[in-house]
Motif scaffolding. Structure first.
Motif, short mmCIF file in Angstrom:
data_model
loop_
_atom_site.label_atom_id
_atom_site.label_comp_id
_atom_site.label_asym_id
_atom_site.label_seq_id
_atom_site.Cartn_x
_atom_site.Cartn_y
_atom_site.Cartn_z
N SER A 333 0.83 -1.21 0.00
CA SER A 333 0.00 0.00 0.00
C SER A 333 0.86 1.25 0.00
N ASP A 334 1.95 1.25 0.75
CA ASP A 334 2.86 2.41 0.77
C ASP A 334 3.49 2.63 -0.59
N ALA A 335 3.85 1.52 -1.27
CA ALA A 335 4.45 1.65 -2.60
C ALA A 335 3.45 2.19 -3.60
N VAL A 336 2.20 1.72 -3.53
CA VAL A 336 1.17 2.22 -4.44
C VAL A 336 0.93 3.71 -4.21
N LEU A 337 0.94 4.12 -2.95
CA LEU A 337 0.71 5.54 -2.62
C LEU A 337 1.77 6.44 -3.25
N ILE A 338 3.00 5.93 -3.32
CA ILE A 338 4.09 6.73 -3.91
C ILE A 338 3.79 7.09 -5.36
N PHE A 339 3.11 6.18 -6.08
CA PHE A 339 2.90 6.38 -7.52
C PHE A 339 1.51 6.92 -7.86
N THR A 340 0.71 7.20 -6.86
CA THR A 340 -0.65 7.68 -7.14
C THR A 340 -0.64 9.02 -7.88
N GLU A 341 0.11 9.98 -7.37
CA GLU A 341 0.16 11.29 -8.01
C GLU A 341 0.82 11.23 -9.38
N ARG A 342 1.85 10.42 -9.49
CA ARG A 342 2.53 10.29 -10.79
C ARG A 342 1.59 9.75 -11.84
N ALA A 343 0.79 8.75 -11.47
CA ALA A 343 -0.15 8.17 -12.43
C ALA A 343 -1.17 9.22 -12.90
N LYS A 344 -1.62 10.06 -11.97
CA LYS A 344 -2.57 11.10 -12.36
C LYS A 344 -1.93 12.11 -13.32
N LYS A 345 -0.69 12.51 -13.03
CA LYS A 345 0.00 13.47 -13.89
C LYS A 345 0.22 12.91 -15.29
N GLU A 346 0.46 11.62 -15.38
CA GLU A 346 0.74 11.01 -16.68
C GLU A 346 -0.53 10.49 -17.35
N ASN A 347 -1.68 10.78 -16.75
CA ASN A 347 -2.98 10.37 -17.31
C ASN A 347 -3.06 8.85 -17.46
N LYS A 348 -2.65 8.17 -16.38
CA LYS A 348 -2.71 6.70 -16.36
C LYS A 348 -3.51 6.28 -15.14
N ALA A 349 -4.31 5.24 -15.29
CA ALA A 349 -5.15 4.78 -14.19
C ALA A 349 -4.40 3.76 -13.36
N LEU A 350 -4.30 4.02 -12.06
CA LEU A 350 -3.66 3.09 -11.14
C LEU A 350 -4.76 2.52 -10.24
N VAL A 351 -5.15 1.28 -10.50
CA VAL A 351 -6.28 0.65 -9.83
C VAL A 351 -5.75 -0.23 -8.70
N TYR A 352 -6.18 0.09 -7.47
CA TYR A 352 -5.75 -0.70 -6.31
C TYR A 352 -6.78 -0.56 -5.21
N ASP A 353 -7.31 -1.66 -4.77
CA ASP A 353 -8.22 -1.69 -3.63
C ASP A 353 -7.49 -2.36 -2.49
N GLU A 354 -7.16 -1.56 -1.47
CA GLU A 354 -6.40 -2.10 -0.35
C GLU A 354 -7.22 -3.18 0.35
N PRO A 355 -6.67 -4.38 0.48
CA PRO A 355 -7.43 -5.47 1.10
C PRO A 355 -7.51 -5.28 2.62
N GLU A 356 -8.48 -5.93 3.23
CA GLU A 356 -8.66 -5.84 4.67
C GLU A 356 -7.89 -6.93 5.42
N PHE A 357 -7.40 -7.94 4.70
CA PHE A 357 -6.69 -9.02 5.40
C PHE A 357 -5.25 -8.60 5.73
#
Length: 478
Positions: A333-357
């Motif tokens: 989850s921490d790694a995905v968070l790092i790339f969230t803003e970058r994906a938005k800037k590059e107009n790319k969809a980063l799909v991730y649903d953090e699991p509860e387990f």
């Protein structure tokens, strides 16, 4: 040096094989010669002894018959000796004089008869002599002491010439020598043929290996035989091919890294010159924009240097993994968070649903995050605007599985088996050093997991990371 080694091999081969064979052949010839001589001489000896038994029996019969004159019968027996054409029979009196011979020759003087002396002193009453007669002829003489007590007769002597026997022996010995010589020549010929069939190819292998060591990876050996030498030539050719490919990949890697280093350095230098040259009149927006670029490019340089250091540690076996019990989902989850803003800037969809387990694994949280960051960075790097990157974590049995898939450019089937190799970079037009995936694969292996890739050209790539779950608490270091 190669020629010297070949000479040593040839010398060692000749000593170990030809030398031993020569000794065996010489020993065989000597043994045959001794055996043949012993066989023929024993045959002659047995012939004389068998004649002596027959003569002794006749003389005993004459001595018992009082109606005949023993001296006359003795002379008749010797003179009419049945085997006089093969051997000579002599009658010897008590004074060691030859009184009658089957050849009709009656010497007046005493002869040199070593066999008589041996028979006289022997308990068996039989003496033998092999040597040369007074005439110079080689003979075998056997003397048998008489069992009849008489002044006229003390012993009977049997003499046979060894000239023909020796001639026959020498004929057989010569034949054995010729046979041994033929064997030696055959072995010598086959040895040189065998040596040449090994030494010449080995010389070629050594010369080719020397060229390869000097950096000539284009040289190849001609495979002429389907044996161990042929397999060695094939292995050398395969090695040269692999070294050539590795050299090409390494050169591409150096070129790529040089380019990757030059790009941020150029940006940093350009904005540094702009900020320094702007002086007090430089507006705040430009200053902040320049500092932002400098910080970003510095971070890129730092990441590249760290990646190179990790690769160096991996190659030398010094890549250390400090393991502890952690939640792999949190690191993902921490790694995905790092790339969230970058994906938005590059107009790319980063799909991730953090699991509860909760996914407990025994690992190094910095290294695992490094792997997740590298995989996500590659997924975004090789995707274009409008593409989608999907991160799907799940539990399967006693494993934690993360699948990162994208709809980017994908990887060709011929490049796919090599993407985890060191220095390999499938798309030279995309930024990156080409060693991040190799480091990530090594880190996952040290965690007891696997990293698998599946891709279709122009359709996208899927990376599957599998880590074993830690079912009990504890920590260790690797």
């Amino acid at each position: 040096m190669a020629a010297k080694k070949m000479k040593k091999i040839t010398k060692r081969w000749l000593i170990n094989s030809f030398g031993v064979m020569l000794i065996i052949v010489v020993t065989m010839v000597v043994a045959i010669s001794i055996s043949v001589r012993s066989y023929y001489y024993n045959g002659a000896r047995q012939f004389l002894l068998s004649r002596s038994d027959a003569v002794a029996t006749l003389l005993e019969n004459y001595s018992r018959d009082s109606s005949v004159d023993f001296s006359v019968q003795l002379r008749r027996l010797v003179e009419d000796y049945e085997y006089k054409s093969q051997s000579e029979l002599m009658a010897i009196d008590g004074d060691k004089n030859v009184i009658i011979t089957s050849s009709g020759f009656e010497p007046g003087d005493a002869l040199e008869m070593p066999d008589y002396d041996r028979a006289y002193s022997s308990q068996t009453g039989v003496g033998e002599f092999v040597g040369y007669a007074e005439s110079g002829e080689k003979v075998m003489a056997v003397t048998v002491m008489s069992r009849i007590i008489s002044d006229d007769l003390s012993a009977m002597r049997y003499v046979v010439s060894l000239t023909r026997i020796d001639r026959q022996i020498w004929t057989l010995v010569l034949f054995a020598c010729l046979l041994g010589l033929a064997i030696v020549l055959f072995v010598l010929y086959t040895s040189f043929y065998f040596i040449n069939s090994i030494i010449i190819p080995i010389g070629g292998v050594g010369q080719t290996a020397k060229q390869i060591a000097q950096g000539d990876f284009a040289v190849r050996l001609e495979v002429e035989t389907d044996d161990e030498i042929g397999e060695l030539c094939t292995s050398i050719n395969n090695m040269a091919e692999e070294l050539s490919n590795s050299e090409k990949i390494k050169n591409d890697f150096i070129s790529s890294v040089s380019h990757e280093l030059r790009t941020p350095l150029t940006a940093i230098r350009g904005w540094g010159e702009t900020l320094v040259g702007g002086g007090p009149d430089l507006d705040r927006d430009t200053f902040q924009k320049g500092m932002h670029v400098i910080m970003d490019e510095t971070e890129r340089l730092s990441s590249m240097v760290e990646e190179l250091l990790d690769f160096s540690r991996m190659q030398s076996g010094r890549l250390v993994i400090e393991k502890e019990r952690l939640d792999a989902v949190a690191e993902l989850s921490d790694a995905v968070l790092i790339f969230t803003e970058r994906a938005k800037k590059e107009n790319k969809a980063l799909v991730y649903d953090e699991p509860e387990f909760f996914a407990p694994v025994l690992g190094d949280h910095n290294r695992l995050r490094q792997v997740f960051v590298n995989i996500l960075d590659n997924a975004l790097k090789y995707s274009d605007s409008g593409d989608t990157v999907t991160v799907l974590p799940r539990l399967a049995g006693e494993c934690f599985i993360v699948v990162v898939s994208d709809t980017g450019c994908g990887i060709s089937q011929e490049d796919l088996p090599m993407v985890k190799d060191r220095f390999y970079k499938g798309h030279t037009t995309r930024r990156g050093s080409g060693i991040g995936l190799a480091v990530a694969d090594e880190i996952i292996k040290k965690h007891g997991g696997t990293l698998e890739l599946d891709s279709v050209k122009d359709q996208g790539t899927s990376v599957k990371i599998t880590l074993p779950l830690d079912t009990k608490k504890g920590s260790t270091s690797d």
